[in-house]
Write an enzyme that holds these catalytic residues in place. Sequence first.
Site, mmCIF file in Angstrom:
data_model
loop_
_atom_site.group_PDB
_atom_site.id
_atom_site.type_symbol
_atom_site.label_atom_id
_atom_site.label_comp_id
_atom_site.label_asym_id
_atom_site.label_seq_id
_atom_site.Cartn_x
_atom_site.Cartn_y
_atom_site.Cartn_z
ATOM 1 N N HIS A 326 0.826 -1.215 0.000
ATOM 2 C CA HIS A 326 0.000 0.000 0.000
ATOM 3 C C HIS A 326 0.857 1.260 0.000
ATOM 4 O O HIS A 326 2.070 1.241 0.275
ATOM 5 C CB HIS A 326 -0.937 0.008 1.210
ATOM 6 C CG HIS A 326 -0.245 0.009 2.543
ATOM 7 N ND1 HIS A 326 0.332 1.127 3.095
ATOM 8 C CD2 HIS A 326 -0.051 -0.988 3.447
ATOM 9 C CE1 HIS A 326 0.850 0.837 4.281
ATOM 10 N NE2 HIS A 326 0.631 -0.456 4.516
ATOM 11 N N CYS A 344 3.658 -4.790 6.566
ATOM 12 C CA CYS A 344 3.230 -4.459 5.203
ATOM 13 C C CYS A 344 4.398 -3.929 4.389
ATOM 14 O O CYS A 344 5.424 -3.515 4.927
ATOM 15 C CB CYS A 344 2.118 -3.412 5.241
ATOM 16 S SG CYS A 344 0.571 -3.998 5.974
#
Length: 397
Positions: A326, A344
Site C-alpha cells: 500500500h 506491510c
Amino acid sequence: MLVAGAACSDTEAGGSPSSPGTTQTSGTPGVSTTPGASTTPSQEPAPASVTVVPAKGATSVKPDTPVTVRTSVGTLKDVTLEDDDGDKVAGRFNADKNQWTSAPQLEPGATYTLTGSAEGTDGATVPINSTFRTLKAARNLKASVAPLNGETVGVAMPIQIYWNNPVKDRAAVEKRLNVTTSVPVDGSWHWMNSKQVNYRPKNYWPAGIKVTVNIDTQGVNAGNSVWGSASREISFSIGKSVITRVDVKKHKMYVTISGKLARTIPITAGKDGFTTRSGTKVIMEKYATKRMDARTVGIQPGDPEYYDIHDVKWAQRVTSSGEFMHGAPWSSGSQGTENVSHGCVGMSLANGQWYFRQTLRGDPVIVTGTTRTMEPGNGWTDWNLTWPAYKAGSALS
C-alpha cells in the site's frame, strides 16, 4: 456431461430385491418349443421386451445410480428422463440402440419420470413409463468458487472450491471436477482440507487464456451421507503477466510486466518484531482506500505499537493475517533505506497508485530477504509448494 457406459441396479426401500427391473412386454416373444424340438432360437417376429433399472416405483435410489433401459428384442426408439422440474437427464444409446444409459448424476430427494418407446421385430411399438424417487441426503454438497464467473485474474490465481460440508470420499468428488483451457496447461488439484480443494498449473497461467471449471458433482457420493445436490460451471480469463519481486534487504520492489521490468520502487517492509514473511504471495483483495486498525492483528489501544489509520490508499492484501502492499506517505523518509512497518510493504502514494492500476487479484508477489516464511493457508499459498508436493495433494495422484 460424462455418461457411464455400464448399467447397474442399486435400489433400496421400495425396490424389489428379487426383481430389480420392470419388464414391459407386448405378447409373448418368440415361439415356445416342446421336448425333442429344435433348440434353434426362433427368428419369427416378436414384440419388444423392455427392462428398466431402477424398478418402477422404487424409492431411496442412490443418486449415483445410472438409469438403464434395455430391450432384449428390437430397438429403443426414444427415451426421456426428467426430474420434478422437467429438467432432462443426459443419457445415450449404445451402438445397437437396444440400451440407453443415463449419467449417474441424479438429484437427492427427487422424483424422476422415465418415458419413451421401443419397437419389436414385429414392428409393434411398446410404450415405456416408469417413475422412481432418489434417497433424501442427510446433508447436501454444494460449492462456492473463486475466481468469480467472468472475472479476469492474475497469472498466479489458484482455483479454489469451498464445500459447505466435509468431503470424506475425496477421490469420488475430484473425479467430477474438470478444468479446460484455451491452450494446453499442465495442472493439478490439491486438497487443502476436507472442505477445500484448489487447482493450480505447474507454472503460472499463460497470459490471456480462457479457463473453464466444470464442477459436475450433482449425485456424487461424498461419504458420510453427504450427496452432491448441484453442479455448476464457471469461466474466467487470465490477464497480462504482472510479477512482483520484493527484496526486503535491499528495500526495493521490482515490477515485471509482460516479461519486462516496468518499474523499480523504493519500499519499506516489516521492522524487528513484525518481520515481513518471505515466500510467494498472491494478491487476494484490492482497496482504493482501506481502514487499518491494529486491533485486527491483536494490538490493542494503549500499546505503543497500536495504530488506526482510516484512509490507507491503494491497499492490496497478500496474506490472511494482514500483510498488504500500500501507499504509506508517513514512511517516505525510510522507503528505500530501512524497514519500519508492521509487516506491510509500504511505498509512496504515487508508486502505490501506479502499482494498484497494474495489478489484478491473483497476481504473484515474491518476497525474499527474511527468515520468516509463509505459513500454509495464510493467504493463497499454493505456490509455496514444489510441483511434486502439490500434485501429491490430489486424491487421484
